[in-house]
Design a protein around this motif. Structure first.
Motif, short mmCIF file in Angstrom:
data_model
loop_
_atom_site.label_atom_id
_atom_site.label_comp_id
_atom_site.label_asym_id
_atom_site.label_seq_id
_atom_site.Cartn_x
_atom_site.Cartn_y
_atom_site.Cartn_z
N GLU A 66 62.47 14.13 14.61
CA GLU A 66 63.35 14.43 15.74
C GLU A 66 62.56 15.19 16.78
O GLU A 66 61.72 16.04 16.44
CB GLU A 66 64.56 15.25 15.28
N PHE A 67 62.80 14.89 18.04
CA PHE A 67 62.05 15.52 19.12
C PHE A 67 62.81 15.38 20.43
O PHE A 67 63.77 14.61 20.53
CB PHE A 67 60.65 14.87 19.24
N THR A 68 62.35 16.10 21.43
CA THR A 68 62.93 16.01 22.77
C THR A 68 62.10 15.05 23.61
O THR A 68 60.87 15.11 23.62
CB THR A 68 62.96 17.39 23.44
N ALA A 69 62.77 14.16 24.32
CA ALA A 69 62.08 13.19 25.18
C ALA A 69 62.85 13.06 26.49
O ALA A 69 64.02 12.68 26.49
CB ALA A 69 61.96 11.85 24.48
N PHE A 70 62.16 13.37 27.59
CA PHE A 70 62.79 13.28 28.91
C PHE A 70 62.42 12.00 29.66
O PHE A 70 63.08 11.65 30.63
CB PHE A 70 62.41 14.49 29.76
N ASP A 71 61.36 11.33 29.22
CA ASP A 71 60.96 10.09 29.88
C ASP A 71 60.27 9.18 28.87
O ASP A 71 60.09 9.54 27.70
CB ASP A 71 60.04 10.37 31.09
N PHE A 72 59.85 8.00 29.33
CA PHE A 72 59.25 7.02 28.42
C PHE A 72 57.89 7.49 27.89
O PHE A 72 57.51 7.13 26.77
CB PHE A 72 59.11 5.67 29.12
N ASP A 73 57.17 8.27 28.67
CA ASP A 73 55.89 8.79 28.19
C ASP A 73 56.10 9.72 27.00
O ASP A 73 55.38 9.64 25.99
CB ASP A 73 55.15 9.54 29.30
N ASP A 74 57.08 10.60 27.11
CA ASP A 74 57.42 11.48 25.99
C ASP A 74 57.80 10.66 24.76
O ASP A 74 57.35 10.94 23.64
CB ASP A 74 58.60 12.40 26.35
N LEU A 75 58.63 9.67 24.98
CA LEU A 75 59.12 8.84 23.88
C LEU A 75 57.96 8.13 23.18
O LEU A 75 57.87 8.13 21.94
CB LEU A 75 60.13 7.82 24.40
N PHE A 76 57.05 7.55 23.97
CA PHE A 76 55.91 6.82 23.40
C PHE A 76 55.02 7.76 22.58
O PHE A 76 54.67 7.44 21.44
CB PHE A 76 55.10 6.17 24.52
N GLU A 77 54.65 8.89 23.13
CA GLU A 77 53.74 9.81 22.46
C GLU A 77 54.34 10.35 21.18
O GLU A 77 53.67 10.42 20.13
CB GLU A 77 53.38 10.97 23.39
N LYS A 109 67.29 -0.89 26.41
CA LYS A 109 66.40 -2.07 26.33
C LYS A 109 64.94 -1.67 26.56
O LYS A 109 64.05 -2.07 25.80
CB LYS A 109 66.84 -3.12 27.35
N ASN A 110 64.69 -0.89 27.60
CA ASN A 110 63.31 -0.46 27.87
C ASN A 110 62.81 0.51 26.80
O ASN A 110 61.62 0.48 26.42
CB ASN A 110 63.23 0.20 29.25
N SER A 111 63.70 1.34 26.28
CA SER A 111 63.32 2.27 25.20
C SER A 111 62.90 1.51 23.96
O SER A 111 61.96 1.89 23.25
CB SER A 111 64.49 3.20 24.86
N GLN A 112 63.58 0.42 23.70
CA GLN A 112 63.26 -0.41 22.55
C GLN A 112 61.82 -0.93 22.64
O GLN A 112 61.08 -0.89 21.66
CB GLN A 112 64.25 -1.57 22.48
N LYS A 113 61.43 -1.39 23.81
CA LYS A 113 60.07 -1.89 24.02
C LYS A 113 59.03 -0.78 23.83
O LYS A 113 57.98 -0.98 23.22
CB LYS A 113 59.94 -2.50 25.41
N VAL A 114 59.34 0.41 24.34
CA VAL A 114 58.43 1.54 24.22
C VAL A 114 58.23 1.94 22.76
O VAL A 114 57.10 2.17 22.30
CB VAL A 114 58.96 2.74 25.05
N VAL A 115 59.32 2.02 22.02
CA VAL A 115 59.25 2.40 20.61
C VAL A 115 58.47 1.36 19.82
O VAL A 115 57.62 1.70 18.98
CB VAL A 115 60.67 2.58 20.03
N LYS A 116 58.75 0.10 20.07
CA LYS A 116 58.06 -0.98 19.36
C LYS A 116 56.55 -0.90 19.61
O LYS A 116 55.74 -1.02 18.67
CB LYS A 116 58.60 -2.32 19.85
N LYS A 117 56.16 -0.68 20.85
CA LYS A 117 54.74 -0.59 21.19
C LYS A 117 54.09 0.63 20.54
O LYS A 117 52.96 0.54 20.04
CB LYS A 117 54.58 -0.52 22.71
N ALA A 118 54.79 1.75 20.53
CA ALA A 118 54.24 2.97 19.93
C ALA A 118 54.01 2.80 18.44
O ALA A 118 52.98 3.24 17.90
CB ALA A 118 55.18 4.14 20.20
N ILE A 119 54.94 2.17 17.76
CA ILE A 119 54.77 1.94 16.31
C ILE A 119 53.59 1.02 16.05
O ILE A 119 52.76 1.27 15.16
CB ILE A 119 56.06 1.33 15.70
#
Length: 407
Positions: A66-77, A109-119
């Motif tokens: 669990e973490f705090t994410a304010f944008d897609f960069d936070d989410l990816f990292e 939808k965009n979050s899904q792509k970011v998470v998939k790429k990060a994994i």
């Protein structure tokens, strides 16, 4: 993987306390209860046992972080920094589902792509591979973002836990098995008390009561996604299922009653009871609500009558509620439990209730509870011995003078 695992049992809103109690009964005391979920600590065995035993939960998830994410960069990292290789093999299938509520990241939808790429990036670094065929075991990833706080989990269940496997036929507006089990667990019913569902439909509430009464694990006859995971051996699942079989109570006798005015529903209910293995514990009968009566006392009536949600059905539902009031009036020693979305039920029924907000699918409902008196406590051998001793003393008071003379 012997270290503790953070697990999450998800549920419909209103059933969190029920699931918390179920987890404590399974031995998982270290937990946090939130809206729609209970987070707890367990081990690999807990994944098997909770999937088999939880009656009112929707899913069992492994929480990776669990973490705090304010944008897609936070989410990816943050997602990339999680230990995905601890769970996922190189040939893994990992579909991603994202939900976002009241957060700065508002595109699922965009979050899904970011998470998939990060994994994928994390797995590439660990396995030294540039491409993954995704033809191996399924590890479904679930990400929920609420008020900028993200929770990242892997689903161990697969199809929702309400899919026990016995309900093979479908009818309109069926109650989910998980909610039916929740209604029973929120009542005073136990297998020592009579049980009636006068509007049983396809039989879900009586069948779930029978599963509880026989201590049958609700997931005993189905499969789970995590059975294909490398972390959970076949021996681990076999041991969990063996425990569930050992704890079943097939040696006890009780009889539940389910009635419905529709003969097609009664036929369906009997078929579902047979599929669940609970047919010997339930008597289903075609009968209108107006004919409900019983000489038995201290029972529980638990039912999910029509709501009157659709246009033109409200008056029919209210007619049923008035009839329910009439047939329940003689049941002074019974506890009555009714789930409905109709706002006027309490007024029509004519009694003040304890209320609990629950959701039947997307429909906001109220669980109206009218608890009756508890049954008389059964006398134990100790009670009987004490009573006999007291009776003997009362009938033959000690004559101390005579006793002294005899001495």
């Amino acid at each position: 993987m012997s270290e503790p695992i953070t697990l999450v049992a998800t549920s419909a809103f209103g059933l969190e306390a029920v699931i918390s109690r179920e987890l404590k009964q399974l031995g998982y005391e270290d937990q946090t209860v939130e809206n729609g979920r209970v987070t707890f600590q367990g081990d690999l065995n807990a994944i098997c046992r909770c999937n088999l035993w939880l009656r009112s939960a929707d899913r069992v998830l492994v929480c990776l972080g669990e973490f705090t994410a304010f944008d897609f960069d936070d989410l990816f990292e943050e997602v990339r920094d999680l230990e995905w290789e601890r769970w996922m093999p190189p040939s893994v299938q990992f579909p991603v589902r994202v939900s976002t509520v009241r957060s700065k990241i508002n595109s699922a939808k965009n979050s899904q792509k970011v998470v998939k790429k990060a994994i994928a990036e994390r797995l590439k670094q660990h396995y030294i591979k540039d491409w993954f065929p995704e033809d191996g075991p399924l590890y479904s990833v679930s990400v929920s973002i609420l008020k900028d706080k993200a929770s990242v989990c892997i689903d161990t269940t697969g199809p929702s836990l309400h899919k026990r496997g016995y309900r093979k036929l479908t009818a309109g507006a069926q109650l989910k098995e998980t909610l039916a089990a929740g209604l029973i667990q929120l009542s005073y019913w136990n297998r020592e008390r009579p049980f009636i569902d006068p509007c049983c439909g396809s039989g879900t509430i009586p069948i779930e009561a029978a599963l509880i009464g026989t201590n049958t694990a609700p997931g005993i006859n189905r499969d789970f996604t995590s059975e294909g995971w490398q972390q959970l051996s076949a021996e681990l699942w076999e041991a969990a299922r063996e425990e569930a079989h050992d704890l079943m109570r097939n040696d006890i006798a009780f009889r539940l009653q389910g009635y419905d005015i529709d003969p097609a529903m009664i036929r369906m209910a009997r078929y579902h009871a047979q599929q669940s293995g609970m047919e010997e514990h339930i008597h289903f009968q075609e009968q209108p609500l107006s004919e409900l009566s019983t000489p038995r006392k201290y029972g529980c009536l638990i039912t999910n009558p029509p709501y009157g949600e659709r246009l033109g059905e409200k008056e029919d539902a209210e007619k049923i509620y008035r009839e329910m009031k009439r047939v329940c009036e003689p049941l002074e020693m019974w506890s009555i439990y009714v789930l409905t979305s109709h706002p006027g039920f309490e007024r029509i029924f004519g009694r003040k209730a304890r209320r609990r907000k629950l959701y039947n699918g997307r429909i906001e409902c109220t669980y109206y509870q009218f608890p009756g008196p508890p049954p008389p406590r059964k006398k134990t051998p100790w009670d009987q011995a004490t009573s006999a001793s007291k009776k003997s003393t009362d009938e033959k008071p000690v004559d101390t003078e005579t006793a002294n003379e005899e001495e």
